[in-house]
Design an enzyme around this catalytic site. Sequence first.
Site, short mmCIF file in Angstrom:
data_model
loop_
_atom_site.label_atom_id
_atom_site.label_comp_id
_atom_site.label_asym_id
_atom_site.label_seq_id
_atom_site.Cartn_x
_atom_site.Cartn_y
_atom_site.Cartn_z
N ASN A 135 0.79 -1.16 -0.20
CA ASN A 135 0.13 0.26 0.40
C ASN A 135 0.87 1.40 -0.16
OD1 ASN A 135 -2.22 -1.42 0.72
ND2 ASN A 135 -2.61 -1.38 2.50
N ASP A 177 -5.14 -5.61 2.86
CA ASP A 177 -5.76 -6.41 3.22
C ASP A 177 -5.58 -7.98 2.58
OD1 ASP A 177 -7.51 -4.58 4.43
OD2 ASP A 177 -7.97 -3.51 3.06
N LYS A 197 11.74 -16.72 -8.30
CA LYS A 197 10.80 -15.71 -8.96
C LYS A 197 10.51 -16.25 -10.13
CE LYS A 197 13.03 -11.56 -11.67
NZ LYS A 197 13.68 -11.46 -13.06
N PRO A 225 -5.78 -11.17 8.33
CA PRO A 225 -5.95 -10.94 9.76
C PRO A 225 -6.08 -9.23 9.64
CG PRO A 225 -4.12 -11.45 9.93
CD PRO A 225 -4.01 -11.50 8.48
N ASP A 226 -8.02 -8.66 10.42
CA ASP A 226 -7.07 -6.69 10.91
C ASP A 226 -7.16 -6.90 12.37
OD1 ASP A 226 -8.46 -4.83 11.72
OD2 ASP A 226 -9.65 -4.82 9.84
N PHE A 272 -6.67 3.82 11.81
CA PHE A 272 -7.73 5.69 11.10
C PHE A 272 -8.14 4.62 10.13
CE2 PHE A 272 -4.09 8.65 10.95
CZ PHE A 272 -3.97 8.26 12.45
N LYS A 307 -16.43 2.26 9.70
CA LYS A 307 -15.11 1.20 10.37
C LYS A 307 -15.47 1.07 11.66
CE LYS A 307 -12.02 1.13 6.10
NZ LYS A 307 -11.06 1.67 4.99
N LYS A 318 -15.50 -2.46 13.72
CA LYS A 318 -14.47 -2.74 14.37
C LYS A 318 -14.48 -2.62 15.71
CE LYS A 318 -11.31 -2.33 10.06
NZ LYS A 318 -10.24 -2.24 9.10
O1 PMT Z 1 2.57 6.49 6.06
P1 PMT Z 1 1.85 8.03 5.28
O2 PMT Z 1 2.92 8.20 4.26
O3 PMT Z 1 1.98 9.49 6.21
O4 PMT Z 1 0.30 8.53 5.31
C1 PMT Z 1 -0.60 8.06 6.18
C2 PMT Z 1 -1.62 7.34 6.24
C3 PMT Z 1 -2.15 7.86 5.20
C4 PMT Z 1 -1.73 6.21 5.94
C5 PMT Z 1 -2.83 7.39 7.69
O5 PMT Z 1 -2.53 8.12 7.37
C6 PMT Z 1 -3.93 6.62 7.72
O6 PMT Z 1 -4.87 6.26 6.90
N1 PMT Z 1 -3.61 5.11 8.50
C7 PMT Z 1 -4.54 4.07 7.74
C8 PMT Z 1 -4.56 3.61 6.02
C9 PMT Z 1 -5.25 2.29 6.21
O7 PMT Z 1 -5.31 0.97 5.69
O8 PMT Z 1 -6.63 2.47 6.06
P2 PMT Z 1 -7.58 1.41 6.07
O9 PMT Z 1 -9.11 1.92 6.07
O10 PMT Z 1 -7.79 0.54 5.43
O11 PMT Z 1 -7.92 0.72 7.56
C10 PMT Z 1 -8.89 0.70 8.35
C11 PMT Z 1 -8.06 1.04 10.12
O12 PMT Z 1 -7.61 -0.48 10.47
C12 PMT Z 1 -6.65 1.52 9.62
O13 PMT Z 1 -6.60 1.93 10.93
C13 PMT Z 1 -5.44 -0.03 10.30
O14 PMT Z 1 -3.79 0.74 10.46
C14 PMT Z 1 -6.28 -0.97 10.77
N2 PMT Z 1 -6.06 -2.34 9.86
C15 PMT Z 1 -6.05 -2.11 8.31
C16 PMT Z 1 -6.33 -3.65 7.93
C17 PMT Z 1 -5.65 -3.99 7.86
N3 PMT Z 1 -5.34 -5.89 7.96
N4 PMT Z 1 -5.22 -4.35 9.87
C18 PMT Z 1 -5.78 -2.88 10.05
O15 PMT Z 1 -5.29 -2.98 11.87
#
Ligand code: PMT
Length: 401
Positions: free
Chosen positions: A211, A280, A290, A306-307, A324, A338, A342
Amino acid sequence: MSPLQDRNLLLGVTGGIAAYKSAELVRLLRRAGARVRVVMTGAAGRFITPMTLQALSGEPVRQELFDPAHEAAMGHIELARWADRILIAPASADFMARLAAGIADDLLSTICLATGSPVIVAPAMNQGMWRNPATRENAALLQRRGVVLWGPAEGEQACGEQGPGRMLEPADLLRRLERHLAGDGRFAGRHVLLTAGPTREALDPVRYLTNRSSGKMGYALAEAFLAEGAQVTLVSGPVALPPPAGAETIAVESALEMEQAVLDRVNRCDLFVACAAVADYRPRVVAGEKIKKRDETLGLELVRNPDILARVAALPAPPFTVGFAAETSDPVARAEEKRRRKGVDMIAANLVGAAEGGFERDDNALTVLWEGGHRELPLSGKRQLADRLVALIAERYEPGN
Ligand code: PMT
Protein backbone atom coordinates in the site's frame (compact mmCIF):
# COMPACT_ATOMS: atom_id res chain seq x y z
CA MET A 1 9.79 26.08 41.05
CA SER A 2 11.50 23.38 39.00
CA PRO A 3 10.41 19.79 39.72
CA LEU A 4 14.15 19.16 40.15
CA GLN A 5 14.29 21.34 43.27
CA ASP A 6 15.77 19.30 46.15
CA ARG A 7 15.74 16.07 44.13
CA ASN A 8 18.70 13.70 44.29
CA LEU A 9 20.10 13.10 40.85
CA LEU A 10 22.92 10.67 40.17
CA LEU A 11 24.58 11.50 36.87
CA GLY A 12 26.52 8.62 35.33
CA VAL A 13 29.13 9.67 32.78
CA THR A 14 30.58 7.01 30.48
CA GLY A 15 33.35 7.18 27.89
CA GLY A 16 32.61 9.20 24.77
CA ILE A 17 33.33 12.54 23.18
CA ALA A 18 29.90 13.80 24.36
CA ALA A 19 31.18 13.59 27.96
CA TYR A 20 32.15 17.25 27.61
CA LYS A 21 28.41 18.04 27.54
CA SER A 22 27.97 16.57 31.03
CA ALA A 23 29.69 19.63 32.50
CA GLU A 24 26.92 21.87 31.12
CA LEU A 25 24.31 19.34 32.20
CA VAL A 26 25.57 19.39 35.80
CA ARG A 27 25.48 23.20 35.75
CA LEU A 28 21.87 23.24 34.49
CA LEU A 29 20.76 20.58 36.99
CA ARG A 30 22.29 22.49 39.90
CA ARG A 31 20.70 25.73 38.69
CA ALA A 32 17.31 23.95 38.65
CA GLY A 33 17.83 23.09 42.33
CA ALA A 34 18.84 19.42 42.10
CA ARG A 35 21.46 17.79 44.33
CA VAL A 36 23.84 16.18 41.87
CA ARG A 37 26.37 13.43 42.47
CA VAL A 38 28.49 12.30 39.56
CA VAL A 39 29.78 8.77 38.99
CA MET A 40 32.22 8.32 36.13
CA THR A 41 33.41 5.15 34.44
CA GLY A 42 37.14 4.70 33.86
CA ALA A 43 36.72 5.53 30.15
CA ALA A 44 34.85 8.77 30.95
CA GLY A 45 37.98 10.06 32.71
CA ARG A 46 39.76 10.08 29.33
CA PHE A 47 37.28 12.66 28.00
CA ILE A 48 36.59 14.94 30.97
CA THR A 49 38.34 15.37 34.30
CA PRO A 50 36.63 14.52 37.60
CA MET A 51 37.87 17.92 38.85
CA THR A 52 35.58 19.78 36.41
CA LEU A 53 32.51 17.78 37.41
CA GLN A 54 33.42 18.02 41.09
CA ALA A 55 33.70 21.80 40.91
CA LEU A 56 30.35 22.09 39.11
CA SER A 57 28.43 19.58 41.26
CA GLY A 58 29.98 20.70 44.54
CA GLU A 59 30.30 17.01 45.52
CA PRO A 60 33.16 14.53 45.29
CA VAL A 61 33.07 12.61 42.01
CA ARG A 62 33.14 8.81 42.38
CA GLN A 63 34.99 6.53 40.00
CA GLU A 64 36.16 3.47 41.90
CA LEU A 65 34.04 0.60 43.15
CA PHE A 66 36.60 -0.36 45.78
CA ASP A 67 37.46 2.99 47.35
CA PRO A 68 37.62 2.68 51.16
CA ALA A 69 37.59 6.47 51.73
CA HIS A 70 34.44 7.04 49.70
CA GLU A 71 32.73 3.85 50.83
CA ALA A 72 33.14 5.07 54.42
CA ALA A 73 31.31 8.31 53.50
CA MET A 74 28.58 7.01 51.17
CA GLY A 75 28.87 3.42 50.00
CA HIS A 76 27.78 2.32 46.55
CA ILE A 77 24.57 0.75 47.86
CA GLU A 78 23.75 3.95 49.74
CA LEU A 79 24.33 5.91 46.51
CA ALA A 80 21.95 3.54 44.71
CA ARG A 81 19.34 4.27 47.40
CA TRP A 82 20.11 8.02 47.59
CA ALA A 83 19.30 8.70 43.94
CA ASP A 84 15.73 9.70 43.04
CA ARG A 85 16.75 9.24 39.43
CA ILE A 86 19.86 7.91 37.71
CA LEU A 87 20.65 9.61 34.41
CA ILE A 88 23.46 8.18 32.32
CA ALA A 89 24.59 10.83 29.87
CA PRO A 90 26.43 10.08 27.72
CA ALA A 91 25.75 6.34 27.68
CA SER A 92 28.20 4.51 25.43
CA ALA A 93 27.35 1.38 23.42
CA ASP A 94 29.63 -0.58 25.73
CA PHE A 95 27.89 0.67 28.86
CA MET A 96 24.45 -0.10 27.44
CA ALA A 97 25.62 -3.63 26.61
CA ARG A 98 26.89 -4.12 30.17
CA LEU A 99 23.67 -2.73 31.62
CA ALA A 100 21.61 -5.05 29.38
CA ALA A 101 23.72 -8.04 30.46
CA GLY A 102 23.43 -7.15 34.16
CA ILE A 103 27.20 -6.89 34.52
CA ALA A 104 28.37 -5.09 37.66
CA ASP A 105 32.11 -4.74 37.24
CA ASP A 106 32.51 -1.05 38.06
CA LEU A 107 30.86 1.49 40.34
CA LEU A 108 28.28 2.86 37.88
CA SER A 109 27.07 -0.53 36.61
CA THR A 110 26.89 -1.82 40.20
CA ILE A 111 24.76 1.16 41.26
CA CYS A 112 22.43 0.66 38.26
CA LEU A 113 21.98 -3.00 39.18
CA ALA A 114 21.35 -2.23 42.84
CA THR A 115 19.01 0.72 42.51
CA GLY A 116 15.24 0.63 42.78
CA SER A 117 15.00 4.11 41.22
CA PRO A 118 14.24 4.82 37.55
CA VAL A 119 17.27 4.67 35.28
CA ILE A 120 17.38 6.97 32.25
CA VAL A 121 19.89 6.47 29.47
CA ALA A 122 20.96 9.12 26.93
CA PRO A 123 22.96 7.20 24.32
CA ALA A 124 25.87 8.79 22.45
CA MET A 125 27.95 6.92 19.94
CA ASN A 126 28.98 6.63 16.31
CA GLN A 127 25.98 6.11 14.00
CA GLY A 128 27.25 2.72 12.87
CA MET A 129 27.49 1.55 16.47
CA TRP A 130 23.94 2.79 17.19
CA ARG A 131 22.60 1.07 14.05
CA ASN A 132 24.36 -2.20 14.85
CA PRO A 133 21.78 -4.91 15.68
CA ALA A 134 23.63 -5.68 18.94
CA THR A 135 23.12 -2.12 20.20
CA ARG A 136 19.52 -2.00 18.92
CA GLU A 137 18.73 -5.24 20.73
CA ASN A 138 20.39 -3.99 23.92
CA ALA A 139 18.39 -0.75 23.74
CA ALA A 140 15.12 -2.66 23.17
CA LEU A 141 15.91 -5.05 26.04
CA LEU A 142 16.64 -2.15 28.40
CA GLN A 143 13.36 -0.47 27.42
CA ARG A 144 11.40 -3.68 28.01
CA ARG A 145 12.87 -3.73 31.52
CA GLY A 146 11.67 -0.19 32.17
CA VAL A 147 14.88 1.74 31.48
CA VAL A 148 13.93 5.06 29.88
CA LEU A 149 15.80 5.91 26.67
CA TRP A 150 16.16 9.55 25.61
CA GLY A 151 17.72 9.97 22.20
CA PRO A 152 20.01 9.68 20.45
CA ALA A 153 19.49 12.61 18.08
CA GLU A 154 20.42 12.63 14.40
CA GLY A 155 23.04 14.92 12.96
CA GLU A 156 26.69 15.54 12.35
CA GLN A 157 28.97 13.45 14.52
CA ALA A 158 32.36 14.20 16.04
CA CYS A 159 33.87 11.55 13.72
CA GLY A 160 32.57 13.51 10.71
CA GLU A 161 29.80 11.02 9.90
CA GLN A 162 26.13 11.86 9.70
CA GLY A 163 23.32 9.91 11.36
CA PRO A 164 21.72 8.89 14.66
CA GLY A 165 24.03 8.77 17.68
CA ARG A 166 24.36 12.31 19.03
CA MET A 167 23.60 12.76 22.71
CA LEU A 168 20.59 15.04 23.27
CA GLU A 169 21.61 18.57 24.21
CA PRO A 170 21.85 19.28 27.98
CA ALA A 171 18.94 21.76 27.80
CA ASP A 172 16.75 19.11 26.15
CA LEU A 173 17.72 16.52 28.79
CA LEU A 174 16.89 19.04 31.51
CA ARG A 175 13.44 19.71 30.01
CA ARG A 176 12.72 16.00 29.74
CA LEU A 177 13.83 15.41 33.32
CA GLU A 178 11.57 18.18 34.56
CA ARG A 179 8.58 16.72 32.71
CA HIS A 180 9.47 13.23 33.83
CA LEU A 181 9.70 14.25 37.50
CA ALA A 182 6.57 16.36 37.35
CA GLY A 183 4.80 13.45 35.64
CA ASP A 184 2.95 16.17 33.78
CA GLY A 185 3.00 14.72 30.28
CA ARG A 186 -0.60 13.84 29.42
CA PHE A 187 0.51 10.26 28.87
CA ALA A 188 3.19 10.01 31.56
CA GLY A 189 3.26 6.45 32.87
CA ARG A 190 1.18 5.15 29.93
CA HIS A 191 2.39 2.67 27.34
CA VAL A 192 1.29 3.32 23.75
CA LEU A 193 1.59 0.69 21.03
CA LEU A 194 1.49 2.09 17.50
CA THR A 195 1.56 0.64 14.00
CA ALA A 196 2.90 2.69 11.09
CA GLY A 197 3.96 2.41 7.47
CA PRO A 198 2.89 -0.11 4.83
CA THR A 199 3.12 -3.89 4.83
CA ARG A 200 4.68 -5.91 2.02
CA GLU A 201 3.10 -9.15 0.91
CA ALA A 202 5.58 -11.30 -0.98
CA LEU A 203 4.67 -12.80 -4.38
CA ASP A 204 8.06 -14.35 -4.89
CA PRO A 205 11.60 -13.59 -3.59
CA VAL A 206 11.77 -10.33 -5.59
CA ARG A 207 8.20 -8.97 -5.82
CA TYR A 208 5.54 -7.90 -3.38
CA LEU A 209 2.14 -6.23 -3.08
CA THR A 210 1.95 -3.16 -0.89
CA ASN A 211 0.00 0.00 0.00
CA ARG A 212 1.09 3.61 -0.31
CA SER A 213 2.41 4.85 3.06
CA SER A 214 5.61 6.67 3.94
CA GLY A 215 5.17 6.14 7.71
CA LYS A 216 5.28 9.93 8.26
CA MET A 217 1.89 10.11 10.00
CA GLY A 218 2.59 7.16 12.31
CA TYR A 219 6.13 8.30 13.16
CA ALA A 220 4.86 11.82 13.90
CA LEU A 221 2.31 10.26 16.28
CA ALA A 222 5.05 8.28 18.02
CA GLU A 223 6.97 11.54 18.57
CA ALA A 224 3.86 13.34 19.81
CA PHE A 225 3.12 10.58 22.36
CA LEU A 226 6.77 10.60 23.49
CA ALA A 227 6.58 14.35 24.00
CA GLU A 228 3.58 13.74 26.27
CA GLY A 229 5.61 11.39 28.45
CA ALA A 230 4.33 8.06 27.06
CA GLN A 231 6.43 4.95 26.71
CA VAL A 232 6.09 4.17 23.01
CA THR A 233 6.44 0.92 21.10
CA LEU A 234 6.25 1.39 17.35
CA VAL A 235 5.64 -1.59 15.08
CA SER A 236 6.68 -0.35 11.68
CA GLY A 237 6.46 -1.67 8.16
CA PRO A 238 9.30 -0.83 5.74
CA VAL A 239 9.84 2.95 5.58
CA ALA A 240 12.76 5.29 4.91
CA LEU A 241 12.51 7.20 8.21
CA PRO A 242 14.87 7.05 11.22
CA PRO A 243 13.29 5.41 14.29
CA PRO A 244 11.86 8.08 16.63
CA ALA A 245 14.34 8.82 19.43
CA GLY A 246 13.13 7.22 22.64
CA ALA A 247 10.66 4.75 21.10
CA GLU A 248 11.14 1.01 20.96
CA THR A 249 10.83 0.35 17.23
CA ILE A 250 10.06 -3.12 15.87
CA ALA A 251 10.62 -3.52 12.12
CA VAL A 252 8.27 -5.90 10.29
CA GLU A 253 7.41 -6.58 6.66
CA SER A 254 4.15 -8.44 6.21
CA ALA A 255 0.71 -8.10 7.79
CA LEU A 256 1.18 -11.45 9.51
CA GLU A 257 4.48 -10.25 11.05
CA MET A 258 2.83 -6.98 12.10
CA GLU A 259 -0.06 -8.87 13.69
CA GLN A 260 2.33 -11.12 15.64
CA ALA A 261 4.47 -8.17 16.83
CA VAL A 262 1.31 -6.39 18.02
CA LEU A 263 -0.21 -9.44 19.74
CA ASP A 264 3.11 -10.14 21.52
CA ARG A 265 3.02 -6.68 23.11
CA VAL A 266 -0.62 -5.63 23.36
CA ASN A 267 -1.13 -6.96 26.89
CA ARG A 268 1.44 -4.51 28.22
CA CYS A 269 -0.05 -1.41 26.58
CA ASP A 270 -2.71 1.09 27.64
CA LEU A 271 -3.46 2.47 24.18
CA PHE A 272 -3.26 0.96 20.71
CA VAL A 273 -3.11 3.29 17.70
CA ALA A 274 -3.29 1.66 14.25
CA CYS A 275 -1.90 4.05 11.66
CA ALA A 276 -0.35 1.40 9.42
CA ALA A 277 -1.62 0.88 5.89
CA VAL A 278 -1.92 -2.89 6.22
CA ALA A 279 -2.43 -4.82 2.99
CA ASP A 280 -5.89 -6.37 3.18
CA TYR A 281 -4.87 -9.37 1.05
CA ARG A 282 -1.75 -11.47 0.52
CA PRO A 283 -0.93 -13.99 -2.22
CA ARG A 284 -2.21 -17.47 -1.29
CA VAL A 285 1.07 -18.95 -2.51
CA VAL A 286 4.49 -17.32 -2.34
CA ALA A 287 6.60 -18.67 -5.21
CA GLY A 288 9.95 -20.07 -4.08
CA GLU A 289 11.64 -18.64 -7.18
CA LYS A 290 11.18 -15.53 -9.29
CA ILE A 291 7.99 -15.93 -11.35
CA LYS A 292 8.89 -16.10 -15.06
CA LYS A 293 7.13 -14.09 -17.79
CA ARG A 294 5.43 -16.66 -20.01
CA ASP A 295 1.81 -15.74 -20.71
CA GLU A 296 0.20 -12.42 -21.60
CA THR A 297 -1.85 -12.45 -18.41
CA LEU A 298 -1.08 -13.71 -14.93
CA GLY A 299 -3.71 -14.57 -12.35
CA LEU A 300 -3.04 -14.09 -8.66
CA GLU A 301 -5.07 -15.72 -5.96
CA LEU A 302 -5.22 -13.58 -2.82
CA VAL A 303 -6.38 -14.41 0.68
CA ARG A 304 -7.58 -11.99 3.35
CA ASN A 305 -5.07 -10.79 5.91
CA PRO A 306 -6.14 -10.65 9.54
CA ASP A 307 -7.53 -7.29 10.64
CA ILE A 308 -5.07 -6.33 13.39
CA LEU A 309 -7.07 -3.39 14.71
CA ALA A 310 -10.34 -5.37 14.88
CA ARG A 311 -8.52 -8.22 16.58
CA VAL A 312 -7.06 -5.94 19.28
CA ALA A 313 -10.42 -4.23 19.83
CA ALA A 314 -12.09 -7.64 20.29
CA LEU A 315 -9.68 -8.79 23.04
CA PRO A 316 -11.35 -9.56 26.38
CA ALA A 317 -9.63 -6.56 28.02
CA PRO A 318 -8.66 -4.32 25.09
CA PRO A 319 -6.53 -1.21 25.42
CA PHE A 320 -8.05 2.13 24.35
CA THR A 321 -8.09 1.71 20.56
CA VAL A 322 -7.63 4.38 17.89
CA GLY A 323 -7.86 3.47 14.22
CA PHE A 324 -7.38 5.36 10.97
CA ALA A 325 -9.50 5.19 7.86
CA ALA A 326 -7.90 6.03 4.52
CA GLU A 327 -10.63 6.74 1.98
CA THR A 328 -10.70 8.10 -1.57
CA SER A 329 -14.28 9.41 -1.15
CA ASP A 330 -16.90 9.98 1.54
CA PRO A 331 -14.29 9.56 4.33
CA VAL A 332 -16.48 10.44 7.30
CA ALA A 333 -19.36 8.04 6.62
CA ARG A 334 -16.97 5.25 5.68
CA ALA A 335 -14.80 5.85 8.76
CA GLU A 336 -17.86 5.79 11.02
CA GLU A 337 -18.92 2.47 9.49
CA LYS A 338 -15.39 1.11 10.18
CA ARG A 339 -15.38 2.44 13.73
CA ARG A 340 -18.60 0.59 14.54
CA ARG A 341 -17.74 -2.59 12.66
CA LYS A 342 -14.25 -2.86 14.22
CA GLY A 343 -15.47 -1.78 17.66
CA VAL A 344 -12.77 0.89 18.21
CA ASP A 345 -12.95 3.85 20.59
CA MET A 346 -11.88 6.50 18.08
CA ILE A 347 -11.14 6.64 14.36
CA ALA A 348 -9.30 9.29 12.35
CA ALA A 349 -10.58 9.63 8.78
CA ASN A 350 -8.33 11.00 6.07
CA LEU A 351 -8.87 11.52 2.39
CA VAL A 352 -6.15 9.86 0.31
CA GLY A 353 -5.26 10.16 -3.35
CA ALA A 354 -6.56 13.77 -3.45
CA ALA A 355 -4.67 16.97 -4.29
CA GLU A 356 -3.61 17.57 -0.67
CA GLY A 357 -2.88 15.49 2.42
CA GLY A 358 -3.11 11.73 2.82
CA PHE A 359 -0.23 9.38 2.28
CA GLU A 360 3.39 10.23 1.43
CA ARG A 361 2.93 14.00 1.77
CA ASP A 362 4.16 16.12 4.69
CA ASP A 363 0.68 17.57 5.41
CA ASN A 364 -2.60 15.92 6.27
CA ALA A 365 -6.10 16.68 7.60
CA LEU A 366 -8.25 14.42 9.79
CA THR A 367 -11.84 14.09 10.92
CA VAL A 368 -11.78 12.24 14.22
CA LEU A 369 -14.89 10.31 15.22
CA TRP A 370 -16.00 8.66 18.44
CA GLU A 371 -19.31 7.51 19.89
CA GLY A 372 -21.48 10.61 19.97
CA GLY A 373 -18.91 13.14 18.72
CA HIS A 374 -16.41 14.23 16.11
CA ARG A 375 -13.75 16.92 15.58
CA GLU A 376 -12.12 18.36 12.46
CA LEU A 377 -8.34 18.69 12.55
CA PRO A 378 -7.53 20.95 9.59
CA LEU A 379 -4.70 20.54 7.08
CA SER A 380 -1.29 21.04 8.73
CA GLY A 381 2.15 19.45 8.98
CA LYS A 382 1.93 15.85 10.16
CA ARG A 383 3.86 16.53 13.40
CA GLN A 384 1.54 19.40 14.35
CA LEU A 385 -1.48 17.33 13.37
CA ALA A 386 -0.16 14.47 15.51
CA ASP A 387 0.09 16.83 18.52
CA ARG A 388 -3.56 17.80 18.02
CA LEU A 389 -4.69 14.22 17.63
CA VAL A 390 -2.78 13.18 20.77
CA ALA A 391 -4.40 16.05 22.71
CA LEU A 392 -7.82 14.88 21.50
CA ILE A 393 -7.07 11.26 22.43
CA ALA A 394 -6.03 12.52 25.90
CA GLU A 395 -9.46 14.18 26.26
CA ARG A 396 -11.30 10.96 25.38
CA TYR A 397 -9.00 8.43 27.06
CA GLU A 398 -10.05 7.28 30.46
CA PRO A 399 -7.72 4.79 32.10
CA GLY A 400 -9.50 1.62 33.17
CA ASN A 401 -12.24 1.96 30.53
O1 PMT B 1 2.27 6.93 6.10
P1 PMT B 1 1.87 8.26 5.47
O2 PMT B 1 2.44 8.43 4.08
O3 PMT B 1 2.15 9.44 6.36
O4 PMT B 1 0.26 8.21 5.25
C1 PMT B 1 -0.58 8.14 6.36
C2 PMT B 1 -1.79 7.23 6.10
C3 PMT B 1 -2.67 7.82 5.02
C4 PMT B 1 -1.33 5.82 5.69
C5 PMT B 1 -2.55 7.14 7.50
O5 PMT B 1 -2.98 8.43 7.86
C6 PMT B 1 -3.73 6.19 7.42
O6 PMT B 1 -4.81 6.53 7.02
N1 PMT B 1 -3.50 4.92 7.85
C7 PMT B 1 -4.50 3.83 7.76
C8 PMT B 1 -4.49 3.31 6.35
C9 PMT B 1 -5.46 2.17 6.18
O7 PMT B 1 -5.02 1.07 5.92
O8 PMT B 1 -6.70 2.43 6.39
P2 PMT B 1 -7.92 1.35 6.23
O9 PMT B 1 -9.12 2.18 6.12
O10 PMT B 1 -7.65 0.38 5.16
O11 PMT B 1 -7.88 0.57 7.62
C10 PMT B 1 -8.65 0.94 8.74
C11 PMT B 1 -7.89 0.71 10.01
O12 PMT B 1 -7.68 -0.69 10.22
C12 PMT B 1 -6.52 1.35 10.06
O13 PMT B 1 -6.33 1.79 11.39
C13 PMT B 1 -5.58 0.19 9.75
O14 PMT B 1 -4.30 0.36 10.37
C14 PMT B 1 -6.32 -0.98 10.36
N2 PMT B 1 -6.09 -2.25 9.67
C15 PMT B 1 -6.50 -2.42 8.38
C16 PMT B 1 -6.35 -3.64 7.77
C17 PMT B 1 -5.75 -4.70 8.48
N3 PMT B 1 -5.57 -5.89 7.92
N4 PMT B 1 -5.34 -4.51 9.75
C18 PMT B 1 -5.51 -3.31 10.35
O15 PMT B 1 -5.13 -3.14 11.51
